[in-house]
Design a protein around this motif. Structure first.
Motif, short mmCIF file in Angstrom:
data_model
loop_
_atom_site.label_atom_id
_atom_site.label_comp_id
_atom_site.label_asym_id
_atom_site.label_seq_id
_atom_site.Cartn_x
_atom_site.Cartn_y
_atom_site.Cartn_z
N ILE A 1 -1.57 14.36 5.32
CA ILE A 1 -1.49 13.51 6.52
C ILE A 1 -0.28 13.83 7.37
O ILE A 1 -0.24 13.50 8.56
N GLY A 2 0.71 14.46 6.77
CA GLY A 2 1.90 14.82 7.51
C GLY A 2 2.86 15.58 6.61
O GLY A 2 2.83 15.44 5.38
N MET A 3 3.72 16.39 7.21
CA MET A 3 4.69 17.18 6.47
C MET A 3 6.09 16.92 7.02
O MET A 3 6.33 17.04 8.22
N HIS A 4 6.99 16.50 6.13
CA HIS A 4 8.38 16.27 6.52
C HIS A 4 9.23 17.37 5.90
O HIS A 4 9.13 17.65 4.71
N LEU A 5 10.05 18.01 6.74
CA LEU A 5 10.84 19.15 6.30
C LEU A 5 12.32 18.92 6.55
O LEU A 5 12.69 18.35 7.58
N ASN A 6 13.16 19.36 5.63
CA ASN A 6 14.59 19.36 5.88
C ASN A 6 15.13 20.78 5.94
O ASN A 6 16.31 21.05 5.74
N MET A 7 14.24 21.71 6.26
CA MET A 7 14.59 23.11 6.49
C MET A 7 13.44 23.72 7.27
O MET A 7 12.33 23.17 7.29
N GLN A 8 13.69 24.84 7.92
CA GLN A 8 12.63 25.54 8.64
C GLN A 8 12.58 27.00 8.20
O GLN A 8 13.59 27.56 7.78
N PRO A 9 11.42 27.63 8.34
CA PRO A 9 11.33 29.06 8.03
C PRO A 9 11.97 29.88 9.14
O PRO A 9 12.09 29.43 10.28
N SER A 10 12.38 31.08 8.80
CA SER A 10 12.95 31.95 9.82
C SER A 10 12.25 33.31 9.80
O SER A 10 12.78 34.32 10.22
N ARG A 11 11.06 33.33 9.28
CA ARG A 11 10.26 34.54 9.20
C ARG A 11 9.07 34.46 10.14
O ARG A 11 8.85 33.48 10.84
N SER A 12 8.29 35.48 10.14
CA SER A 12 6.99 35.52 10.80
C SER A 12 7.07 35.10 12.25
O SER A 12 7.84 35.66 13.02
N VAL A 13 6.29 34.08 12.66
CA VAL A 13 6.20 33.74 14.08
C VAL A 13 7.52 33.24 14.65
O VAL A 13 7.71 33.25 15.86
N ALA B 1 1.07 12.60 1.63
CA ALA B 1 2.16 13.09 2.45
C ALA B 1 2.94 14.14 1.67
O ALA B 1 2.90 14.17 0.44
N THR B 2 3.64 15.01 2.40
CA THR B 2 4.41 16.06 1.74
C THR B 2 5.82 16.11 2.32
O THR B 2 6.05 15.76 3.48
N GLN B 3 6.75 16.59 1.49
CA GLN B 3 8.14 16.76 1.92
C GLN B 3 8.72 17.95 1.19
O GLN B 3 8.43 18.18 0.02
N GLY B 4 9.58 18.71 1.88
CA GLY B 4 10.19 19.84 1.20
C GLY B 4 11.26 20.53 1.99
O GLY B 4 11.36 20.42 3.21
N GLY B 5 12.08 21.27 1.26
CA GLY B 5 13.08 22.17 1.81
C GLY B 5 13.15 23.38 0.89
O GLY B 5 12.64 23.35 -0.23
N ASP B 6 13.78 24.45 1.35
CA ASP B 6 13.87 25.68 0.57
C ASP B 6 12.46 26.14 0.20
O ASP B 6 11.60 26.21 1.07
N ARG C 1 0.84 -1.19 0.00
CA ARG C 1 0.00 0.00 0.00
C ARG C 1 0.88 1.25 0.00
O ARG C 1 1.06 1.91 1.02
N PRO C 2 1.44 1.60 -1.16
CA PRO C 2 2.32 2.77 -1.22
C PRO C 2 1.59 4.04 -0.79
O PRO C 2 0.42 4.26 -1.12
N LEU C 3 2.30 4.88 -0.08
CA LEU C 3 1.76 6.15 0.38
C LEU C 3 2.16 7.25 -0.60
O LEU C 3 3.34 7.38 -0.93
N PRO C 4 1.20 8.03 -1.11
CA PRO C 4 1.57 9.11 -2.03
C PRO C 4 2.37 10.19 -1.32
O PRO C 4 1.97 10.68 -0.26
N LEU C 5 3.51 10.55 -1.89
CA LEU C 5 4.41 11.52 -1.31
C LEU C 5 4.75 12.59 -2.34
O LEU C 5 5.36 12.30 -3.37
N LEU C 6 4.36 13.82 -2.05
CA LEU C 6 4.64 14.97 -2.91
C LEU C 6 5.90 15.65 -2.40
O LEU C 6 5.94 16.13 -1.26
N ILE C 7 6.94 15.72 -3.23
CA ILE C 7 8.22 16.34 -2.85
C ILE C 7 8.42 17.61 -3.65
O ILE C 7 8.38 17.59 -4.88
N SER C 8 8.64 18.71 -2.94
CA SER C 8 8.83 20.01 -3.60
C SER C 8 10.27 20.49 -3.41
O SER C 8 10.80 20.46 -2.30
#
Length: 382
Positions: free
Chosen positions: A195-207, A172-177, A91-98
């Motif tokens: 369903i979930g977001m995996h990040l290899n970077m974080q924002p440094s703006r706003s909150v 599912a989603t994944q992204g950096g930059d 049952r592969p999970l759909p993963l969108l990588i940006s």
């Protein structure tokens, strides 16, 4: 939307023109002791360009990229190129990588196989993903954009539509930059679908850019201020006068390479030696994607459009489960105490190596962290 199969086929005329331009480069001077302090090092760039002319084989990389199933489609009036690799498992999970700038879909070429066919790479088939990797609108084989208003928010809507049209109700989603902001906007605007977001970077703006309440947060704010002073000139130019920059970068392949490669060195875990993190072929293939598609101008316009319309995703806390992989030499990122004000963090990993281009620099570590984060969330995709 009816996706059409797509194959990369750069004309021989474009490649001949490139060779001629490289051979006629009018090189600037440089201080003998400049190193990389003033920007891209002249001696290194001459060496890289000589390799580009004499040894680099675009056709070989074109064939490799064409081994991945690719498609193109019109979505809301915008042309989109994307990879869509079906996973091999129960049952592969759909993963969108940006991806982001100055990267491309090519960044993911090392992680696609392990994510989509884990068993073939020594993993558990239960961790399989359907992997979807778009070229962002205005980038690479999605081609240039031709109107105002192509912001992070608009791109997120386009990608949400893409996933719907591909038959994925939840994903599912994944992204950096820029992928970080796109992933955040998807989670903010369509939380029932992500369903979930995996990040290899974080924002440094706003909150996240608020008053520090402990020493760790104070140190990060100081690091961030130093980064802005030393490293953010490119971003200010992109966000204010990208068109002026485009004339030189779209006309000169050496100028384009210098603009892009300096960031690959500065932002990677290479200890000042860029080829400790990337091969010449990897660097040039990424540059070639911008060159042959003439998308350097439209790619940098994303900074202008988003700067003028705002970073919508990070004005409020995001409740979608988040996994964050902190690669050691990433652009200065907020500590967990600040990140928790924004994200619902379910996994936080301190990586011992790697930088901004995690999928190229540390593909195995990134793959393992993505698998581990989404493992307990898979039932939510039913």
């Amino acid at each position: 939307m009816i996706p059409a199969p797509f194959q990369i086929r750069v004309s021989e005329e474009v490649l001949l023109d490139l060779r001629e331009r490289l051979s006629r480069t009018r090189w600037p001077d440089a201080l003998s002791d400049a190193g990389w302090n003033y920007g891209t090092n002249l001696a290194y760039l001459r060496q890289l360009v000589a390799y580009w002319q004499e040894n680099y084989d675009w056709r070989a990389w074109e064939r490799l990229l064409n081994t991945f199933p690719q498609f193109s489609a019109q979505i809301a009036g915008t042309h989109l190129h994307f990879l869509h690799i079906k996973g091999k498992g129960k049952r592969p999970l759909p993963l969108l990588i940006s991806h982001g700038w100055p990267g491309s879909f090519f960044e993911m070429y090392k992680i696609i196989g392990p994510l989509s066919e884990p068993e073939r790479f020594g993993g558990d088939p239960a961790d399989a993903f359907d992997v979807i990797v778009p070229s962002l609108p205005g980038y690479g084989f999605s081609g240039p954009t031709h109107e105002r208003g192509v912001t992070v928010a608009r791109i997120a809507k386009i990608l949400a539509t893409l996933m719907q049209e591909l038959g994925y109700r939840r994903f599912a989603t994944q992204g950096g930059d820029w992928g970080l902001y796109i992933t955040g906007e998807l989670a903010r605007s369509a939380p029932a679908r992500v369903i979930g977001m995996h990040l290899n970077m974080q924002p440094s703006r706003s909150v996240l850019s608020q008053q520090a309440i402990n020493e760790t947060e104070s140190q990060w704010l100081e690091q961030r201020a130093q980064f802005i002073q030393d490293e953010s000139g490119y971003s200010h130019q992109h966000a204010t006068r990208p068109q002026t920059l485009a004339y030189g970068l779209n006309d000169s392949p050496v100028g384009l390479a210098a603009w892009i490669i300096e960031k690959f060195r500065s932002w990677s875990d290479c200890h000042g030696e860029i080829e400790r993190a990337f091969t010449k072929d990897e660097l040039l293939t990424n540059v070639m994607i911008y060159w042959v598609t003439q998308t350097i101008n439209s790619s940098t316009r994303l900074y202008y459009e988003t700067a003028h319309q705002g970073y919508e995703a990070y004005r409020e806390r995001i409740e979608v489960p988040a996994g964050i992989a902190m690669f050691r030499d990433e652009i200065p990122s907020p500590p967990r105490s600040l990140a928790e004000r924004l994200y619902t963090i379910q996994r936080w990993t301190e990586m011992p190596a790697g930088g901004h281009f995690a999928a190229l620099e540390q593909p195995q570590a990134l793959v393992e962290d993505i698998r581990a984060f989404f493992r307990p969330l898979r039932d939510a995709a039913k």
